[in-house]
Each structure stands twice: as structure tokens, then as C-alpha cells.
Design an enzyme around this catalytic site. Structure first.
Site, PDB file in Angstrom:
ATOM      1  N   ASP A  67       0.808  -1.212   0.000  1.00 38.64           N
ATOM      2  CA  ASP A  67       0.000   0.000   0.000  1.00 38.64           C
ATOM      3  C   ASP A  67       0.850   1.274   0.000  1.00 38.64           C
ATOM      4  O   ASP A  67       2.066   1.232   0.215  1.00 38.64           O
ATOM      5  CB  ASP A  67      -0.976   0.004   1.194  1.00 38.64           C
ATOM      6  CG  ASP A  67      -0.340  -0.533   2.483  1.00 38.64           C
ATOM      7  OD1 ASP A  67       0.896  -0.556   2.575  1.00 38.64           O
ATOM      8  OD2 ASP A  67      -1.090  -0.915   3.387  1.00 38.64           O
ATOM      9  N   ASN A 136      -7.705  -4.001  14.337  1.00 45.10           N
ATOM     10  CA  ASN A 136      -9.069  -4.406  13.977  1.00 45.10           C
ATOM     11  C   ASN A 136      -9.080  -5.542  12.952  1.00 45.10           C
ATOM     12  O   ASN A 136     -10.106  -5.843  12.359  1.00 45.10           O
ATOM     13  CB  ASN A 136      -9.847  -3.197  13.438  1.00 45.10           C
ATOM     14  CG  ASN A 136      -9.175  -2.589  12.214  1.00 45.10           C
ATOM     15  OD1 ASN A 136      -8.209  -3.153  11.683  1.00 45.10           O
ATOM     16  ND2 ASN A 136      -9.687  -1.469  11.757  1.00 45.10           N
ATOM     17  N   HIS A 138      -7.296  -5.566  10.122  1.00 41.76           N
ATOM     18  CA  HIS A 138      -7.074  -5.169   8.726  1.00 41.76           C
ATOM     19  C   HIS A 138      -5.763  -5.742   8.184  1.00 41.76           C
ATOM     20  O   HIS A 138      -4.814  -5.983   8.933  1.00 41.76           O
ATOM     21  CB  HIS A 138      -7.174  -3.645   8.530  1.00 41.76           C
ATOM     22  CG  HIS A 138      -6.036  -2.836   9.074  1.00 41.76           C
ATOM     23  ND1 HIS A 138      -6.228  -1.644   9.738  1.00 41.76           N
ATOM     24  CD2 HIS A 138      -4.689  -3.021   9.059  1.00 41.76           C
ATOM     25  CE1 HIS A 138      -5.052  -1.149  10.083  1.00 41.76           C
ATOM     26  NE2 HIS A 138      -4.100  -1.969   9.692  1.00 41.76           N
ATOM     27  N   GLU A 143      -9.895  -2.466   5.491  1.00 40.92           N
ATOM     28  CA  GLU A 143     -10.501  -2.323   6.817  1.00 40.92           C
ATOM     29  C   GLU A 143     -11.742  -3.217   6.929  1.00 40.92           C
ATOM     30  O   GLU A 143     -12.274  -3.668   5.916  1.00 40.92           O
ATOM     31  CB  GLU A 143     -10.918  -0.857   7.033  1.00 40.92           C
ATOM     32  CG  GLU A 143      -9.776   0.153   6.956  1.00 40.92           C
ATOM     33  CD  GLU A 143      -8.822   0.095   8.154  1.00 40.92           C
ATOM     34  OE1 GLU A 143      -9.127  -0.584   9.156  1.00 40.92           O
ATOM     35  OE2 GLU A 143      -7.753   0.732   8.065  1.00 40.92           O
TER      36      GLU A 143
END
Ligand code: F6R
Length: 245
Positions: A67, A136, A138, A143
């Protein structure tokens, strides 16, 4: 899914670096998928040491990072380009022309995502994808959501991510609002996946992601369906899974 138990962060880093190093020794022209963040830094440090000792050579490798922030140029000190050069590329011999990251300076999102997926395909796909995992669940910038994403795409950063990252910028206004990320499908197409996770703060997520239901609400849970995935986790990260191991 193979769970590789490590004592602590350093042990986790060494074990994961061993897997990457073995991959490159067995296939010098490997296509490596790489990650940023705090989890892989120890791996990069270890690989740099082995490179300098002559134990591993990246001269025939190609790399694709997961990313990059949209809107940051490669020389911005918070870009993932900058991170990767500082923490790995500047110290090893991956040829410049075979280092790939999404181009944050390319604001035409559709064009950039298409270009990145085409480049991964043209390289023959990813042999080994290194991943970290967010609190979380991800992976990349994928996400929690209602569905799993497919190819490389542009995401809007959540308020909590902007809030968490603002300490690295002059002000919250300077934090990029969007990022380019490989999709979950891009990640799942890698022939081999190594995910590293360390620390007690991720213990609950480890249990949910790797021992709970496969759901886009915990994106890393999809890795349960991959046929060659190694989770290298330290004791603290596995502390809520002791009844399952
Ligand atoms: C990094 C990335 C992220 C991180 C994740 C964990 O390229 O895509 O998914 O792997 O946020 O970050 P750390 O390792 O800093 O806890």
C-alpha cells in the site's frame, strides 16, 4: 494454516526472516510482497544483516508493496516509499527498477490501481506475501467491511486511522485522506503468505482472525482459506489462544 510460535518480537522477526530468506535462496528471482509498519522492521533488520554476511542475495528479486498513501510523493518522509528505502531497500540489492509500490503521486486512482494489478500479473504473481495485521484485523488498508475487496483500489482512511497517524504529520489536516492498497483478492492470490503479529494488544484479534469465523468484519480471517499461510506470532499475541494450541 501453520501457527509458528515465537518467544518475543525478536524471535518472531528472526523466524519470519528465515522463511523469507529460504524463499529467496530456493528461488532467487522470487516476487516478494512487502509490508510497512512496526511489525516487519525487525525482519528487515535481520535480512539486512544476512545480506551483508553474504547469506542471502536480493539481486534477482522483484518486490511489490501492499500500500501507499494517495497524495504523497515518494520523497515525503511519511510515504511508504520513504519507509521502505530507509528500512530495507537502501541497505540491500533489490534492483531499483524491480521495486514496486503504488504511486501515491498519481492522483488518477483508477489508472494507478489498474497499472499496479497489471504489473503484479506481468511479474508472474507474488511468490511470498509478507503481512502485518491491524488491531481491527485489517490487512494492507483493507478495513473491516461488509464484503472482501478484490484488486488494488483506493480507500478512504477512517477517522481513527487519521487520528492515529496525525502524530507523524505537522497537523491532522496534513494526514492523507486516502490510500492505494492491494485488495484482499490480490493478497489471497499470493502463492505463499507469512503474517507476523506481536504483542498483547493484538491477542484478541489473533483469536478472532485465526480461530473465529471467516468474515469481512475481520479481514485477516480470510487467510484461514489460503492453502499456504504461516502465522508467526509471539507469546503475547498468542496469549488468548493457549486453550486452542
Ligand atoms: C502495512 C500495512 C498494515 C500494517 C498493519 C499493522 O503496509 O498494510 O496493514 O501491516 O497496520 O501495523 P503495525 O505492524 O505497525 O502494527
Amino acid at each position: 494454516m501453520k501457527i509458528i510460535r515465537a518467544k518475543d518480537y525478536n524471535d518472531m522477526s528472526r523466524k519470519a526472516a528465515n522463511i523469507i530468506s529460504a524463499q529467496v535462496i530456493l528461488k532467487p528471482e522470487s516476487v516478494l510482497g512487502l509490508a510497512t509498519g512496526s511489525s516487519p522492521i525487525g525482519i528487515y533488520e535481520q535480512l539486512i544483516k544476512w545480506y551483508h554476511k553474504g547469506d542471502v542475495d536480493f539481486g534477482a528479486c522483484t518486490t511489490f508493496n501492499l500500500d501507499e498513501y494517495r497524495g504523497l510523493t515518494p520523497d515525503h518522509d511519511q510515504s511508504y516509499h520513504y519507509f521502505m528505502h530507509k528500512n530495507f531497500f537502501d541497505a540491500v540489492n533489490v534492483p531499483d527498477e524491480r521495486i514496486n509500490l503504488p504511486d501515491g503521486a498519481q492522483l488518477d486512482a483508477e489508472r494507478e490501481c489498474h497499472r499496479y494489478d497489471a504489473a503484479i500479473r506481468a511479474a508472474g504473481g507474488i511468490d511470498l506475501q509478507l503481512l502485518g495485521m491491524g488491531l481491527n484485523g485489517h490487512i494492507g488498508f483493507n478495513e473491516p467491511d461488509e464484503y472482501f475487496s478484490k484488486g488494488t483500489h483506493c480507500v478512504n482512511l477512517t477517522e481513527s486511522t487519521i487520528e492515529a497517524n496525525k502524530r507523524f504529520f505537522a497537523s491532522a489536516d496534513d494526514v492523507p485522506r486516502q490510500a492505494y492498497t492491494m485488495g484482499v483478492q490480490t493478497i489471497m492470490l499470493a502463492r505463499r503468505i507469512v503474517l507476523v503479529v506481536s504483542g498483547e494488544n493484538k491477542a484478541k484479534t489473533v483469536r478472532e482472525a485465526f480461530f473465529g469465523p471467516v468474515t469481512p468484519r475481520v479481514p485477516a480471517s480470510i487467510l484461514q482459506l489460503h492453502t499456504d499461510v504461516s502465522i508467526v506470532a509471539d507469546e503475547a499475541a498468542l496469549s488468548l489462544c493457549t486453550d486452542l494450541l
